[in-house]
Design a protein around this motif. Structure first.
Motif, PDB file in Angstrom:
ATOM      1  N   ASN A 175      71.149-136.965  37.441  1.00  0.00           N
ATOM      2  CA  ASN A 175      70.742-136.196  36.270  1.00  0.00           C
ATOM      3  C   ASN A 175      71.433-134.836  36.250  1.00  0.00           C
ATOM      4  O   ASN A 175      71.758-134.279  37.296  1.00  0.00           O
ATOM      5  N   GLY A 176      71.635-134.313  35.060  1.00  0.00           N
ATOM      6  CA  GLY A 176      72.270-133.012  34.931  1.00  0.00           C
ATOM      7  C   GLY A 176      73.567-133.109  34.155  1.00  0.00           C
ATOM      8  O   GLY A 176      74.146-134.199  34.005  1.00  0.00           O
ATOM      9  N   PHE A 177      74.042-131.970  33.665  1.00  0.00           N
ATOM     10  CA  PHE A 177      75.290-131.953  32.908  1.00  0.00           C
ATOM     11  C   PHE A 177      76.452-132.396  33.813  1.00  0.00           C
ATOM     12  O   PHE A 177      76.617-131.895  34.912  1.00  0.00           O
ATOM     13  N   GLY A 178      77.220-133.353  33.321  1.00  0.00           N
ATOM     14  CA  GLY A 178      78.338-133.868  34.095  1.00  0.00           C
ATOM     15  C   GLY A 178      77.969-134.921  35.112  1.00  0.00           C
ATOM     16  O   GLY A 178      78.840-135.418  35.821  1.00  0.00           O
ATOM     17  N   GLY A 179      76.682-135.287  35.157  1.00  0.00           N
ATOM     18  CA  GLY A 179      76.246-136.256  36.153  1.00  0.00           C
ATOM     19  C   GLY A 179      76.398-137.695  35.728  1.00  0.00           C
ATOM     20  O   GLY A 179      76.154-138.616  36.513  1.00  0.00           O
ATOM     21  N   GLY A 180      76.800-137.932  34.471  1.00  0.00           N
ATOM     22  CA  GLY A 180      77.028-139.291  34.004  1.00  0.00           C
ATOM     23  C   GLY A 180      75.783-140.037  33.588  1.00  0.00           C
ATOM     24  O   GLY A 180      75.830-141.245  33.348  1.00  0.00           O
ATOM     25  N   VAL A 181      74.636-139.335  33.482  1.00  0.00           N
ATOM     26  CA  VAL A 181      73.387-139.981  33.084  1.00  0.00           C
ATOM     27  C   VAL A 181      72.942-139.381  31.755  1.00  0.00           C
ATOM     28  O   VAL A 181      72.475-138.250  31.697  1.00  0.00           O
TER      29      VAL A 181
END
Length: 473
Positions: free
Chosen positions: A270-276
């Protein structure tokens, strides 16, 4: 500034037994109507304290009220609900959609027609009326969002095609990726209250909360009270940015994506740039078979975005800010508030996978009361959420009758906080964000009971966090 709560014994002693008499529904049937009527139950948080619970249980919730694990089955729930409550009408559903769209259109027309210098000479008065416009439009648009939510659960009509068509159009117009949300929301219903699998408002466990804020575990029981300013900032960010953040980064959802069956979650978080997120075809929130639906959801957002851009170019960005984007922020606010308060309360447990069952998870929800706004404009989504987690295909206009039917089955496990009505609902956002900060098991809990987690906080509300020696970390 909040004060430390009384001891659990004091809490239990203070509650009169008479407050629990309304927690079990009457067996009399209630005829459904176009607008859900107020429930006869007046169960509040405090009323749970005097319920009869199993003497073998040593569990208590955040406020010190006794808690026992649900002992009924999903079959018991289904048997208690009158069969006609399951009946869905596409025509009736479309009537509600038309009502909400007409409400949006009439409000737009009247405000643009009459809130002008010609009719309202005062600039301050016009500004106030336009601010009121954004609020009212946000209410009507949230109602439309709720109807699309009904479509996602197939409770809108017996036709899957009609459900998904109406849901896709309405949600896309509100910048919601319909099918993407539908899939992840379905997983939320299948794992409600599971600390490792739930998809929305999963609370932090003690270790994660401590590491997130740079504390050691043994320090949590000694921390100073959080300032009201810090709480207000957190609440403001959550209410304005929580919904977009959820779609873009899966914030508040579980973060165990490495368990995704197809291996799509490896290296993702999770998180920006995490791909989720809810837009990426390779997101671990979905399986490969969902690709076409994710694309269709993205297409709906793209089309809505193009229309909004064209309108902004033609009528000006300032006008569109007031006409659409500020009401859109109100919709975000209500969505986050509704979802938060359906699943976050000091009386509600969460479960580790070893202690979780579907029946227990569905009971870990709470009904609230938001008056005319909740029951009419929001189609009862706030007042009948417990039922919704047991049988999500029942249309909202039958949900009150079905809720009354299941109360006799759920007994002490049915939770409803109606204290204060609409004002109490809004106030709960503040009290819960200060009370419900992380979860942990009851101190000294053994076996299955160690997998039942309750909220704790650093603000001195309810039972204090378990004390941990620095040498044991």
């Amino acid at each position: 500034m909040s004060t430390r709560a009384p001891s659990p014994r004091a809490v239990l002693r203070r509650v009169p037994a008479s407050t629990t008499s309304s927690s079990v529904a009457s067996s009399a049937k209630i005829s459904p109507s176009d607008t859900p009527k107020a429930s006869c139950s007046s169960t509040s948080l405090s009323s749970l304290a005097s319920e009869e619970v199993g003497t073998s249980s040593k569990l208590v919730d955040t406020l010190g009220n006794p808690f026992s694990l649900p002992d009924f089955t999903i079959g018991d729930i289904h048997k208690a609900i009158p069969k006609h409550c399951f009946e869905r009408s596409g025509l009736r559903g479309l009537g509600y959609v038309a009502r909400d769209i007409v409400s949006l259109g009439v409000t737009f027309y009247l405000t643009n027609k009459f809130v002008t210098p010609e009719y309202v000479p005062s600039t301050a008065a016009r500004a106030g009326l336009w601010a009121l416009y954004t609020f009212v439009q946000g209410l009507f648009a949230t109602g439309l969002w709720v109807l699309a939510h009904e479509c996602g659960h197939q409770s809108f009509s017996p036709s899957k095609t009609l459900n998904d068509t109406v849901g896709w159009i309405c949600h896309s117009a509100l910048l919601v990726p319909y099918f993407s949300w539908k899939i992840s929301h379905g997983k939320h219903h299948k794992a409600t209250g599971n600390i490792e699998r739930d998809m929305v408002f999963v609370p932090k466990v003690k270790e994660v909360f401590a590491s997130r804020y740079g504390y050691m575990l043994h320090e949590l029981s000694e921390l100073a009270e959080e300032t009201p300013i810090a709480t207000a900032f957190h609440l403001l960010y959550q209410q304005l940015g929580g919904w977009p953040a959820y779609l873009l980064t899966n914030v508040t959802g579980h973060n165990h994506h490495e368990r995704q069956s197809e291996g799509r979650g490896k290296g993702k978080a999770n998180g920006f740039g995490g791909g989720v997120n809810h837009f990426n075809l390779s997101s671990p929130l979905y399986e490969s078979k969902d690709a076409k639906l994710i694309l269709l959801s993205d297409l709906g957002i793209l089309l809505a975005g193009c229309i909004l851009f064209a309108l902004s170019q033609k009528f000006g960005w300032t006008n569109m800010l007031v006409w659409y984007f500020l009401p859109y922020l109100w919709v975000n606010h209500w969505l986050v508030a509704i979802t938060l308060l359906q699943h976050t309360d000091p009386t509600l447990p969460h479960y580790t996978p070893t202690a979780w069952t579907y029946t227990r998870g569905a009971a870990a929800t709470i009904d609230r009361e938001f008056g005319f706004i909740g029951r009419t404009l929001f189609h009862g989504i706030i007042e009948t959420h417990v039922l919704h987690h047991y049988v999500s295909t029942i249309p909202f206009y039958n949900a009150d009758e079905a809720t009354e039917a299941i109360k006799s089955v759920m007994g002490q496990h049915y939770r409803s906080d109606t204290k204060g009505g609409s004002l109490g609902f809004v106030k709960s956002m503040w009290t819960n964000i200060r009370t419900c900060q992380w979860v942990e098991p009851n101190e000294g809990a053994q076996g299955e009971e160690a997998g039942v987690l309750f909220f704790r906080n650093r603000n001195g509300v309810g039972i204090p966090p378990a004390k941990i020696s620095a040498t044991t970390q």
